[in-house]
Design a protein around this motif. Structure first.
Motif, short mmCIF file in Angstrom:
data_model
loop_
_atom_site.label_atom_id
_atom_site.label_comp_id
_atom_site.label_asym_id
_atom_site.label_seq_id
_atom_site.Cartn_x
_atom_site.Cartn_y
_atom_site.Cartn_z
N ALA A 193 -9.57 -5.92 -3.12
CA ALA A 193 -9.07 -4.54 -3.03
C ALA A 193 -8.66 -4.23 -1.60
O ALA A 193 -7.63 -3.60 -1.36
CB ALA A 193 -10.15 -3.56 -3.50
N ALA A 194 -9.46 -4.72 -0.63
CA ALA A 194 -9.11 -4.50 0.78
C ALA A 194 -7.81 -5.23 1.11
O ALA A 194 -6.94 -4.69 1.79
CB ALA A 194 -10.24 -4.99 1.67
N ALA A 195 -7.67 -6.46 0.58
CA ALA A 195 -6.44 -7.22 0.85
C ALA A 195 -5.24 -6.51 0.26
O ALA A 195 -4.20 -6.38 0.91
CB ALA A 195 -6.57 -8.62 0.27
N LEU A 196 -5.36 -6.03 -0.96
CA LEU A 196 -4.25 -5.31 -1.57
C LEU A 196 -3.96 -4.03 -0.81
O LEU A 196 -2.80 -3.67 -0.60
CB LEU A 196 -4.58 -4.97 -3.04
CG LEU A 196 -4.50 -6.13 -4.03
CD1 LEU A 196 -4.90 -5.66 -5.41
CD2 LEU A 196 -3.10 -6.72 -4.06
N GLY A 197 -5.01 -3.35 -0.35
CA GLY A 197 -4.84 -2.14 0.45
C GLY A 197 -4.09 -2.46 1.74
O GLY A 197 -3.17 -1.75 2.15
N PHE A 198 -4.47 -3.59 2.36
CA PHE A 198 -3.84 -4.00 3.61
C PHE A 198 -2.36 -4.28 3.40
O PHE A 198 -1.52 -3.99 4.24
CB PHE A 198 -4.55 -5.25 4.14
CG PHE A 198 -4.01 -5.72 5.45
CD1 PHE A 198 -4.34 -5.07 6.63
CD2 PHE A 198 -3.16 -6.82 5.52
CE1 PHE A 198 -3.83 -5.50 7.84
CE2 PHE A 198 -2.65 -7.25 6.72
CZ PHE A 198 -2.99 -6.59 7.89
N LEU A 199 -2.03 -4.83 2.23
CA LEU A 199 -0.63 -5.15 1.93
C LEU A 199 0.12 -3.94 1.40
O LEU A 199 1.28 -4.05 0.99
CB LEU A 199 -0.56 -6.29 0.92
CG LEU A 199 -1.10 -7.63 1.44
CD1 LEU A 199 -1.20 -8.64 0.33
CD2 LEU A 199 -0.22 -8.16 2.57
N PRO A 255 -2.48 5.71 1.70
CA PRO A 255 -2.91 6.67 2.71
C PRO A 255 -2.76 8.09 2.14
O PRO A 255 -1.83 8.31 1.36
CB PRO A 255 -1.97 6.44 3.89
CG PRO A 255 -1.22 5.20 3.57
CD PRO A 255 -1.36 4.90 2.13
N PRO A 256 -3.60 9.03 2.50
CA PRO A 256 -4.65 8.94 3.52
C PRO A 256 -6.01 8.52 2.98
O PRO A 256 -7.01 8.80 3.64
CB PRO A 256 -4.69 10.37 4.05
CG PRO A 256 -4.44 11.21 2.82
CD PRO A 256 -3.51 10.41 1.96
N TRP A 308 -11.16 0.84 3.18
CA TRP A 308 -11.25 -0.03 4.37
C TRP A 308 -9.99 -0.85 4.60
O TRP A 308 -9.50 -0.97 5.71
CB TRP A 308 -12.49 -0.92 4.26
CG TRP A 308 -13.78 -0.16 4.36
CD1 TRP A 308 -13.94 1.10 4.89
CD2 TRP A 308 -15.06 -0.58 3.94
NE1 TRP A 308 -15.24 1.48 4.81
CE2 TRP A 308 -15.96 0.47 4.23
CE3 TRP A 308 -15.55 -1.74 3.34
CZ2 TRP A 308 -17.32 0.37 3.95
CZ3 TRP A 308 -16.90 -1.83 3.06
CH2 TRP A 308 -17.78 -0.78 3.36
N GLY A 309 -9.47 -1.47 3.54
CA GLY A 309 -8.27 -2.30 3.69
C GLY A 309 -7.07 -1.47 4.11
O GLY A 309 -6.28 -1.88 4.98
N THR A 310 -6.93 -0.30 3.51
CA THR A 310 -5.82 0.60 3.87
C THR A 310 -5.94 1.05 5.33
O THR A 310 -4.94 1.15 6.05
CB THR A 310 -5.82 1.81 2.94
OG1 THR A 310 -6.02 1.36 1.61
CG2 THR A 310 -4.51 2.57 3.03
#
Lengths: 292, 319
Positions: free
Chosen positions: A225-231, A237-238, A242-244
């Motif tokens: 989920a963090a990885a997907l958020g990071f991508l 946002p907002p 954590w990944g976002t």
């Protein structure tokens, strides 16, 4: 040994779990994580989306220029890092639970069916799972989210789908080994029909490896989920996920290390704690690893 | 003589193995053309070495698997897979291994309650509970065992639990698949005595499967000796044990230790192995190991003949 056996299954479990120091530490960290997630609004000093325009990119309090009003500093929009991290724990915990519940219930059901079904249905289910397993899991999740549209809910669905085959294989393997045992045959002689055989007779005897898998995939779910958020394909946002948060702060890595470090450390510690705990669970629940 | 409770005619069971996607499946004849009758309250013992089809016979009679050919009837009611559900409470089974036959995650109360819960839907919870306690007392289990798990018991007590479960539905026939061979010698006799006492008290009919001839001699009324899926000799206990006619029966009996030094006989040693059930020889299955085998034995299969004491051999011993 004899002490452990007299205390019932729970006491026995704790006896073996306690042996593994790392697992106990992991359990405590996980308990703290769950506590923070549960009481986030009470623990966090500010609202996670509230902006303090006069204090943008403030460093942590113990560094020159920091302010004790914002112990872990602020992000580029002047939001309190600590509050965002505390609320982020909530999202991560939620993702972990939903993904594990969806993936495990679907996977257990399919695994039970595959284990009891005639050969053609068994092959059909297992080949389908092999196809899912053949894709790199994160890539498949990305494609799914791209089709469904980026949001935290869709990310959870995608991750659950990607994690499901592991449960199917695990359940099917246990079912196949339990199914031929005499107690299952005697339940059949007693007249038990298929649903009862599957859920009442066989399933409780297959649970130990599934519980271990559930604990370990909890951390995989958080990580994915963090990885997907990071991508940019997960929480948008907002949302203080954590990944976002990592993705939003990427451009400030050199100027303000704390905006990326703290969410990263939060992910690392949580995942590490859960993995340690899962290993301990495996040691305690798997009869093959038990010392007698 | 009363009418037979259990009557079987030409029971056969064939398994198909291998095959896969392209290969042709091969046939294993685990049971061929077995017929017998058991009268109410009597015990038929089925003996033979491992792989002779004893357990397959148990599985067919207990309605776990359908026979590939042949038919059998319980109290005159023909058994077909469609009628299995209604006949469940007529035949129950006790397995060999008391460590594998009890669900490790269920309490004794749940294990014993399960057959009632499934087959006696009209009974209330309290009635079922009363029945469970009654049967527990019947097999000699103390009331405080009610809420314990199987792993807290010894082999002998587990076998009592397994017997109690088999008795929950008040069956007419009990199939005992080597019920004592996994137990200690001292416990064996307790369980055997319990079984004989129950038979007398409840009028049960036993199909007793065993490879242990001294146990069989102790419990049975009639004996069927099996070799490679076929009955080679059947008859009353006294006839078969005292005047065995088939060479295989003689060899089996000579291998049993006797607690009587005066009656020591020379032991017949069999060489070779049981032929593979994948590739059953054309003639008598025992011919390859038999010291009396003649060319005729390898060409033709001897039928099971005789009145009362029947034997499948071209050169039987003088009865």
């Amino acid at each position: 040994m004899s002490v452990a056996l007299r205390q019932g299954p729970l006491g026995e479990f704790w006896y073996y779990f306690r042996e593994n120091r790392g697992a106990v530490i992991g359990l405590w960290v996980f308990a703290a994580f769950a506590f923070v997630a549960l009481f986030a609004p009470l623990l966090a000093p500010y609202d996670p989306t509230q902006q303090f325009r006069q204090s943008v990119l403030l460093p942590p309090a113990w560094i020159a220029g920091g302010d004790w009003a914002f112990p872990l500093g602020t992000d580029p929009l002047g939001r309190d890092m600590l509050s965002r991290l505390i609320h982020g724990a909530r999202y991560s915990f939620f993702v972990g639970i939903v993904v594990v519940v969806v993936a495990a219930s679907g996977g257990i059901l399919l695994g039970l069916i595959a284990g009891f079904a005639p050969k053609w249905l068994d092959s059909l289910i297992m080949r389908l799972m092999d196809v899912i397993l053949a894709f790199p899991s994160l890539l498949l999740a990305l494609v799914l989210v791209a089709i469904l549209g980026p949001s935290l809910t869709n990310a959870m669905i995608a991750i659950a789908l990607v994690l499901q085959p592991h449960y199917v294989r695990l359940t099917r393997a246990s079912v196949l080994s339990e199914r031929t045992r005499d107690y299952v045959v005697s339940a059949r002689v007693a007249g038990a029909r298929l649903p009862r055989l599957m859920f009442v007779t066989v399933l409780p005897n297959c649970l130990a490896p599934i519980i271990v898998q559930a604990a370990l995939s909890f951390s995989t779910a958080i990580l994915d989920a963090a990885a997907l958020g990071f991508l940019g394909m997960g929480a948008q946002p907002p949302t203080p996920e954590w990944g976002t948060m990592l993705a939003e702060a990427r451009e400030f890595i050199l100027r303000a290390w704390w905006v990326v470090t703290f969410p990263g450390v939060a992910i690392l510690v949580t995942v590490l704690a859960i993995n340690l705990m899962g290993d301990g669970l495996r040691d305690a629940l798997d009869p093959k690893l038990k010392r007698s | 003589m009363t009418a037979p409770v259990l009557m079987a005619e030409g029971l056969s069971r064939v398994y198909e193995i291998g095959g896969g996607l392209f290969g042709k499946p091969r046939e294993i004849r685990a049971l061929s053309d077995v017929s017998f009758e058991i009268a109410r309250g009597r015990t038929l013992a089925v003996v033979g070495e491992s792989g002779c089809g004893k357990s397959t016979l148990a599985r067919v009679v207990t309605m776990i698997e359908p026979p590939s050919a042949g038919r059998f009837a319980i109290d005159g009611a023909e058994v077909t897979p469609a009628r299995w559900a209604g006949l469940r409470d007529a035949v129950q089974i006790v397995f060999q291994d008391p460590y594998g036959s009890l669900n490790p995650r269920q309490r004794i109360s749940a294990i014993l309650d399960e057959p009632l819960r499934i087959n006696r839907k009209a009974l209330s919870r309290a009635e079922r509970e009363a029945k469970v306690r009654e049967v527990m007392a019947l097999v000699g289990l103390r009331p405080e065992f009610h809420d314990r798990y199987p792993h807290m018991f010894s082999g002998g007590q587990r076998q009592r639990i397994a017997i109690a479960r088999a008795l929950m539905l008040e069956p007419r026939v009990l199939v005992l698949d080597e019920p004592v061979s996994a137990l200690d010698l001292s416990v064996q006799s307790q369980i055997l005595n319990l079984l004989m006492e129950l038979q007398e008290r409840l009028g049960l009919t036993y199909l007793f499967i065993s490879h242990d001839l001294s146990v069989v001699r102790h419990v049975c009324d009639e004996v069927m000796v099996m070799y490679l899926g076929r009955a080679v000799e059947t008859g009353a206990k006294a006839q078969v044990f005292d005047h065995p006619r088939h060479p295989y029966t003689r060899a089996l009996l000579s291998a049993t230790p006797l607690a009587d030094p005066a009656r020591r006989k020379e032991r017949i040693k069999l060489t070779g192995e049981l032929p593979s059930p994948l590739n059953i020889p054309a003639g008598c299955a025992f011919a390859a190991r038999c010291w009396k085998a003649a060319p005729r034995c390898r060409a033709e299969r001897p039928p099971l003949e005789g009145a009362g004491h029947r034997v499948a051999c071209f050169f039987p011993e003088a009865g």
